[in-house]
Motif scaffolding. Structure first.
Motif, PDB file in Angstrom:
ATOM      1  N   SER A 233       0.830  -1.213   0.000  1.00 41.21           N
ATOM      2  CA  SER A 233       0.000   0.000   0.000  1.00 41.21           C
ATOM      3  C   SER A 233       0.859   1.256   0.000  1.00 41.21           C
ATOM      4  O   SER A 233       0.493   2.278  -0.597  1.00 41.21           O
ATOM      5  CB  SER A 233      -0.922   0.004   1.221  1.00 41.21           C
ATOM      6  N   LEU A 234       2.026   1.194   0.643  1.00 38.60           N
ATOM      7  CA  LEU A 234       2.923   2.352   0.671  1.00 38.60           C
ATOM      8  C   LEU A 234       3.480   2.643  -0.721  1.00 38.60           C
ATOM      9  O   LEU A 234       3.551   3.801  -1.150  1.00 38.60           O
ATOM     10  CB  LEU A 234       4.054   2.096   1.669  1.00 38.60           C
ATOM     11  N   LEU A 235       3.850   1.588  -1.450  1.00 43.42           N
ATOM     12  CA  LEU A 235       4.347   1.774  -2.813  1.00 43.42           C
ATOM     13  C   LEU A 235       3.221   2.218  -3.743  1.00 43.42           C
ATOM     14  O   LEU A 235       3.438   3.062  -4.628  1.00 43.42           O
ATOM     15  CB  LEU A 235       4.976   0.476  -3.318  1.00 43.42           C
ATOM     16  N   ASP A 236       2.022   1.655  -3.567  1.00 40.02           N
ATOM     17  CA  ASP A 236       0.880   2.077  -4.389  1.00 40.02           C
ATOM     18  C   ASP A 236       0.599   3.564  -4.192  1.00 40.02           C
ATOM     19  O   ASP A 236       0.345   4.302  -5.152  1.00 40.02           O
ATOM     20  CB  ASP A 236      -0.361   1.264  -4.013  1.00 40.02           C
ATOM     21  N   HIS A 237       0.639   4.000  -2.927  1.00 39.91           N
ATOM     22  CA  HIS A 237       0.388   5.411  -2.634  1.00 39.91           C
ATOM     23  C   HIS A 237       1.485   6.294  -3.221  1.00 39.91           C
ATOM     24  O   HIS A 237       1.207   7.379  -3.768  1.00 39.91           O
ATOM     25  CB  HIS A 237       0.306   5.607  -1.119  1.00 39.91           C
ATOM     26  N   THR A 238       2.735   5.852  -3.125  1.00 42.20           N
ATOM     27  CA  THR A 238       3.859   6.618  -3.685  1.00 42.20           C
ATOM     28  C   THR A 238       3.710   6.782  -5.192  1.00 42.20           C
ATOM     29  O   THR A 238       3.916   7.873  -5.741  1.00 42.20           O
ATOM     30  CB  THR A 238       5.190   5.923  -3.354  1.00 42.20           C
ATOM     31  N   VAL A 239       3.350   5.688  -5.876  1.00 40.48           N
ATOM     32  CA  VAL A 239       3.159   5.740  -7.331  1.00 40.48           C
ATOM     33  C   VAL A 239       2.008   6.680  -7.692  1.00 40.48           C
ATOM     34  O   VAL A 239       2.095   7.469  -8.643  1.00 40.48           O
ATOM     35  CB  VAL A 239       2.902   4.317  -7.874  1.00 40.48           C
ATOM     36  N   THR A 240       0.916   6.614  -6.912  1.00 42.94           N
ATOM     37  CA  THR A 240      -0.239   7.473  -7.183  1.00 42.94           C
ATOM     38  C   THR A 240       0.123   8.949  -7.059  1.00 42.94           C
ATOM     39  O   THR A 240      -0.243   9.776  -7.910  1.00 42.94           O
ATOM     40  CB  THR A 240      -1.385   7.136  -6.218  1.00 42.94           C
ATOM     41  N   ARG A 241       0.855   9.300  -6.012  1.00 40.20           N
ATOM     42  CA  ARG A 241       1.229  10.706  -5.808  1.00 40.20           C
ATOM     43  C   ARG A 241       2.203  11.185  -6.884  1.00 40.20           C
ATOM     44  O   ARG A 241       2.117  12.322  -7.360  1.00 40.20           O
ATOM     45  CB  ARG A 241       1.851  10.871  -4.417  1.00 40.20           C
ATOM     46  N   LEU A 242       3.126  10.322  -7.274  1.00 38.43           N
ATOM     47  CA  LEU A 242       4.051  10.691  -8.346  1.00 38.43           C
ATOM     48  C   LEU A 242       3.303  10.867  -9.665  1.00 38.43           C
ATOM     49  O   LEU A 242       3.647  11.733 -10.476  1.00 38.43           O
ATOM     50  CB  LEU A 242       5.137   9.627  -8.498  1.00 38.43           C
ATOM     51  N   SER A 243       2.278  10.044  -9.886  1.00 35.21           N
ATOM     52  CA  SER A 243       1.534  10.108 -11.146  1.00 35.21           C
ATOM     53  C   SER A 243       0.790  11.435 -11.283  1.00 35.21           C
ATOM     54  O   SER A 243       0.610  11.934 -12.391  1.00 35.21           O
ATOM     55  CB  SER A 243       0.543   8.944 -11.224  1.00 35.21           C
ATOM     56  N   ILE A 244       0.341  11.992 -10.162  1.00 35.24           N
ATOM     57  CA  ILE A 244      -0.325  13.302 -10.218  1.00 35.24           C
ATOM     58  C   ILE A 244       0.657  14.360 -10.725  1.00 35.24           C
ATOM     59  O   ILE A 244       0.322  15.194 -11.569  1.00 35.24           O
ATOM     60  CB  ILE A 244      -0.867  13.685  -8.831  1.00 35.24           C
ATOM     61  N   PHE A 245       1.872  14.306 -10.219  1.00 36.29           N
ATOM     62  CA  PHE A 245       2.902  15.253 -10.655  1.00 36.29           C
ATOM     63  C   PHE A 245       3.308  15.014 -12.107  1.00 36.29           C
ATOM     64  O   PHE A 245       3.598  15.960 -12.849  1.00 36.29           O
ATOM     65  CB  PHE A 245       4.113  15.122  -9.729  1.00 36.29           C
ATOM     66  N   LEU A 246       3.290  13.743 -12.543  1.00 36.09           N
ATOM     67  CA  LEU A 246       3.771  13.381 -13.880  1.00 36.09           C
ATOM     68  C   LEU A 246       2.631  13.157 -14.868  1.00 36.09           C
ATOM     69  O   LEU A 246       2.824  12.486 -15.876  1.00 36.09           O
ATOM     70  CB  LEU A 246       4.616  12.097 -13.793  1.00 36.09           C
ATOM     71  N   GLU A 247       1.463  13.706 -14.575  1.00 37.48           N
ATOM     72  CA  GLU A 247       0.280  13.417 -15.403  1.00 37.48           C
ATOM     73  C   GLU A 247       0.530  13.703 -16.882  1.00 37.48           C
ATOM     74  O   GLU A 247       0.277  12.859 -17.747  1.00 37.48           O
ATOM     75  CB  GLU A 247      -0.908  14.255 -14.907  1.00 37.48           C
ATOM     76  N   GLU A 248       1.051  14.871 -17.179  1.00 35.08           N
ATOM     77  CA  GLU A 248       1.264  15.248 -18.579  1.00 35.08           C
ATOM     78  C   GLU A 248       2.276  14.328 -19.253  1.00 35.08           C
ATOM     79  O   GLU A 248       2.121  13.950 -20.411  1.00 35.08           O
ATOM     80  CB  GLU A 248       1.723  16.708 -18.654  1.00 35.08           C
ATOM     81  N   VAL A 249       3.307  13.954 -18.507  1.00 34.32           N
ATOM     82  CA  VAL A 249       4.342  13.082 -19.061  1.00 34.32           C
ATOM     83  C   VAL A 249       3.789  11.682 -19.312  1.00 34.32           C
ATOM     84  O   VAL A 249       4.005  11.091 -20.373  1.00 34.32           O
ATOM     85  CB  VAL A 249       5.548  13.011 -18.105  1.00 34.32           C
ATOM     86  N   LEU A 250       3.043  11.152 -18.347  1.00 34.05           N
ATOM     87  CA  LEU A 250       2.511   9.797 -18.482  1.00 34.05           C
ATOM     88  C   LEU A 250       1.515   9.696 -19.628  1.00 34.05           C
ATOM     89  O   LEU A 250       1.448   8.676 -20.319  1.00 34.05           O
ATOM     90  CB  LEU A 250       1.856   9.365 -17.171  1.00 34.05           C
ATOM     91  N   MET A 251       0.721  10.744 -19.825  1.00 31.40           N
ATOM     92  CA  MET A 251      -0.284  10.700 -20.884  1.00 31.40           C
ATOM     93  C   MET A 251       0.343  10.694 -22.272  1.00 31.40           C
ATOM     94  O   MET A 251      -0.314  10.338 -23.253  1.00 31.40           O
ATOM     95  CB  MET A 251      -1.238  11.893 -20.756  1.00 31.40           C
ATOM     96  N   SER A 252       1.601  11.103 -22.387  1.00 33.80           N
ATOM     97  CA  SER A 252       2.267  11.128 -23.694  1.00 33.80           C
ATOM     98  C   SER A 252       2.903   9.790 -24.053  1.00 33.80           C
ATOM     99  O   SER A 252       3.422   9.636 -25.153  1.00 33.80           O
ATOM    100  CB  SER A 252       3.339  12.226 -23.706  1.00 33.80           C
TER     101      SER A 252
END
Length: 672
Positions: A233-252
């Motif tokens: 759950s700690l890693l899942d939460h870490t990935v989720t928070r990073l994904s918010i910051f990297l939203e534009e990058v991940l969508m590309s």
């Protein structure tokens, strides 16, 4: 070029019937590229210009809470502004000509000099009024007329304009970032907020933003002597928070890349002494005099079949900004406790599943890779069942065999994963040079010494300590109150900063100290190292040591770096400098501070929960990405160091450089 209003662009993007603002902006960009991008250079230029508009729209759309009516009301004046669609032709040699609005003030003065010298002020002002009226900006035309005719009106307009430029209120997340940066308690934040209540959100909203920094409550377990969270759950939460910051990058990313993402982390455990509190434990055998903390730090997010495309790079891998706590226990560090902790985390790692998440209708899959590198010598010895501290845990050689460079013992491959413990390596090499210097007058290692020889050794030690204190301003080999001594990371850095002075004070060969400095600089650089060149340089250094000081065997740390350093570097998944244990060491200092200043004291369970929450909050990836990093003046590498580093590879990071900018900050931590 073509000049349009921002409202025209906004209306055009709203034609896209999608709820996502990102998709609307993508539609607008494609429209401009198709309509105006006649060449590759034109398209490149349009993308660059439209990126500023996209950033501003997102910011204003977010402040309007994604509501169209609020957005139009609060941004009416901004939408009335103009946007220049640059259509460039690149056949003309030399630097492309800038449009007037993009020129500097000096260039604007130069371009308008002829008009100003040949046309009167009244004509210029009148012409500006007429143009504004033709463009439909009648209010602006009237204001220009009023302030030209009446100086009092000009002063009044300036006062009104100054008041309207008040800073936008902080969002709860920005206020939380401020609290974390300044280490503000609730009462301190309320005092700050009282100065401008319209600018700072109420603390209840900040609390909601703070709750988002924690994994689900049911995954956190707290007792009077322990606090922990499920690693999954700690890693899942870490990935989720990073994904918010990297939203534009991940969508590309492409669909294949979205399903092949991997987050690479380092983890480790370490013990530390703590102040004892008055509350009683239910179990009399328990004590809060020591803690044992395990934690991890995300280093990279990579994707692709070969995992070579870097989506995100931790800008400060040696800083505690991203150091996430796994578990802490009030228990003294020992071999059995260390083994128990290692097995506990390794079992959790084995049972990890890929993190599946959805972002803007797109699915992403993150696998996990955790490497145990945030460790010191005690942990490495415990993990490899090495009983003696004078034995190498990599090859099993003893101190008697360290100076025999021709002897090659069998290397245990599983011991190469621990890295080089860069911070401890620096301190241990510093201490080994000091202790070698103390013995120079008698040139004996473990042989029986006479009283006179012991006196000579002690006299040499005092002389070295005195000179370092007077000439360098550092305390070496002196005990500190409560625990530890003054030989910490900062002291060792100061020692190797000036090899000439260090060699003069200690009497150790300058060339040897300089070579050790080069090696430490290379392994701490965070860049990829040329392993064959490093091996050759390290072996030459080892031979120099044996030639000069063969009567004194190398220390285990010196043996590990000079003899096995190349193998360890070759085995590491990321550059060895990113695997330092500094972040975990700094967390021991933070634990004491958070326990004293940010935790409730009426209950041990509540106290431990507050500490664990504070550790999670200060290492939250999204908040850490928002925090401003102090700019540290970095010194250039030595020429010998540059020769040990590999040249920079061609950019395999795609368009993600903005996520990898670093100002060179490494928060200095202290060894206890």
């Amino acid at each position: 070029m073509e000049v349009v209003t921002r409202r025209y662009l906004f209306d055009k993007m709203m034609e896209q019937n999608s709820p996502s603002i990102n998709e609307k902006l993508e539609y607008l960009q494609n429209y401009l590229l198709v309509s105006y991008g006649d060449s590759d250079e034109d398209k490149k230029y349009i993308k660059k210009k439209i990126s500023y508009f996209k950033t501003e729209i997102k910011k204003r759309w977010s402040k309007a809470r994604s509501t169209l009516e609020k957005f139009l009301i609060s941004n009416d004046a901004w939408l009335a502004g103009t946007f220049v669609i640059p259509i460039k032709t690149y056949n003309k040699p030399g630097r492309p000509t800038k449009i007037f609005s993009e020129c500097s003030d000096r260039t604007k003065r130069r371009k308008t000099e002829e008009v100003r010298s040949s046309v009167s002020k009244e004509v210029i002002v009148h012409a500006a009024q007429v143009i504004l009226q033709k463009e439909g900006k009648r209010n602006a035309s009237q204001v220009l007329k009023d302030i030209t005719n009446s100086p009092a009106s000009a002063n009044e307009c300036k006062k009104i304009h100054s008041k309207s430029k008040a800073q936008d209120p902080l969002t709860p997340r920005e206020a939380l970032r401020m609290c974390v940066d300044a280490d503000l308690t609730r009462s301190q934040y309320e005092i700050v907020r009282a100065t401008n209540r319209s600018h700072f959100p109420c603390y209840e909203l900040v609390l909601k933003a703070k709750e988002e920094c924690y994994p689900p409550k049911e995954t956190i377990r707290v007792t009077a002597s322990c606090a922990e969270s499920d690693l999954q759950s700690l890693l899942d939460h870490t990935v989720t928070r990073l994904s918010i910051f990297l939203e534009e990058v991940l969508m590309s990313l492409t669909e294949i890349e979205r399903n092949s993402l991997q987050i690479i982390c380092k983890w480790g455990c370490d013990g530390s002494q703590q102040a004892q509190y008055k509350q009683k434990f239910m179990n009399d055998a328990d004590s809060d005099a020591n803690i044992f903390l395990s934690s991890f730090v995300p280093l990279q997010i990579v994707c692709g079949e070969d995992k070579r495309k870097i989506v995100w790079q931790n800008p400060t891998p040696s800083s505690p900004r991203y150091c996430r706590p796994i578990r802490f226990r009030f228990i003294k560090e020992s071999v059995d406790i260390t083994k128990d902790e290692i097995n506990y985390v390794r079992d959790s790692v084995k049972s990890l599943k890929a993190t599946e998440m959805e972002l803007n209708g797109q699915k992403f899959s993150f696998s996990h890779s955790l490497k145990m590198t945030m460790v010191d010598g005690k942990v490495c010895n415990a993990a490899t069942d090495t009983k003696s501290t004078s034995r190498c845990y990599i090859c099993g050689a003893t101190s008697k065999e360290f100076n025999d460079l021709s002897k090659k013992n069998e290397i245990h491959p599983e011991s190469l994963e621990f890295g080089l413990s860069n911070l401890h390596a620096r301190i241990r090499l510093f201490e080994s040079i000091l202790h070698l210097a103390y013995k120079l007058p008698v040139r004996k290692y473990r042989e029986r010494k006479t009283v006179a020889e012991k006196m000579l050794e002690q006299q040499k030690k005092k002389e070295i300590q005195q000179r370092f204190r007077e000439e360098v301003g550092i305390l070496v080999d002196m005990p500190k109150c409560n625990f530890g001594n003054t030989n910490d990371g900062n002291t060792s850095r100061r020692f190797f900063e000036n090899p000439y002075l260090a060699a003069e004070i200690t009497g150790i060969d300058f060339n040897f100290i300089h070579r050790i400095k080069v090696i430490l600089e290379a392994i701490s650089s965070g860049h990829k190292i040329d392993v064959p060149k490093f091996d050759e340089y390290a072996m030459e250094t080892a031979k120099l040591y044996v030639e000069l000081y063969g009567w004194h065997p190398m220390t285990p740390t010196m043996h590990k770096i000079l003899v096995h350093g190349g193998k360890v570097i070759e085995n590491s998944l990321v550059p060895i400098g990113q695997l330092s244990e500094e972040a975990a060491e700094a967390r021991n200092k933070h634990f004491r501070s958070y326990r004293l200043n940010f935790a409730r004291k009426f209950s041990r369970e509540e106290c431990n929960l507050d500490i664990y929450h504070r550790l999670l909050l200060t290492s939250d990836p999204l908040i850490s990405s928002m925090r401003k990093r102090k700019k540290v003046r970095s010194k250039p590498f030595l020429q010998e160091t540059l020769q040990l580093l590999l040249p920079a590879e061609p950019n395999t990071k795609g368009t993600f450089d903005k996520c990898m900018e670093s100002d060179g900050e490494d928060e200095l931590s202290f060894i206890e």
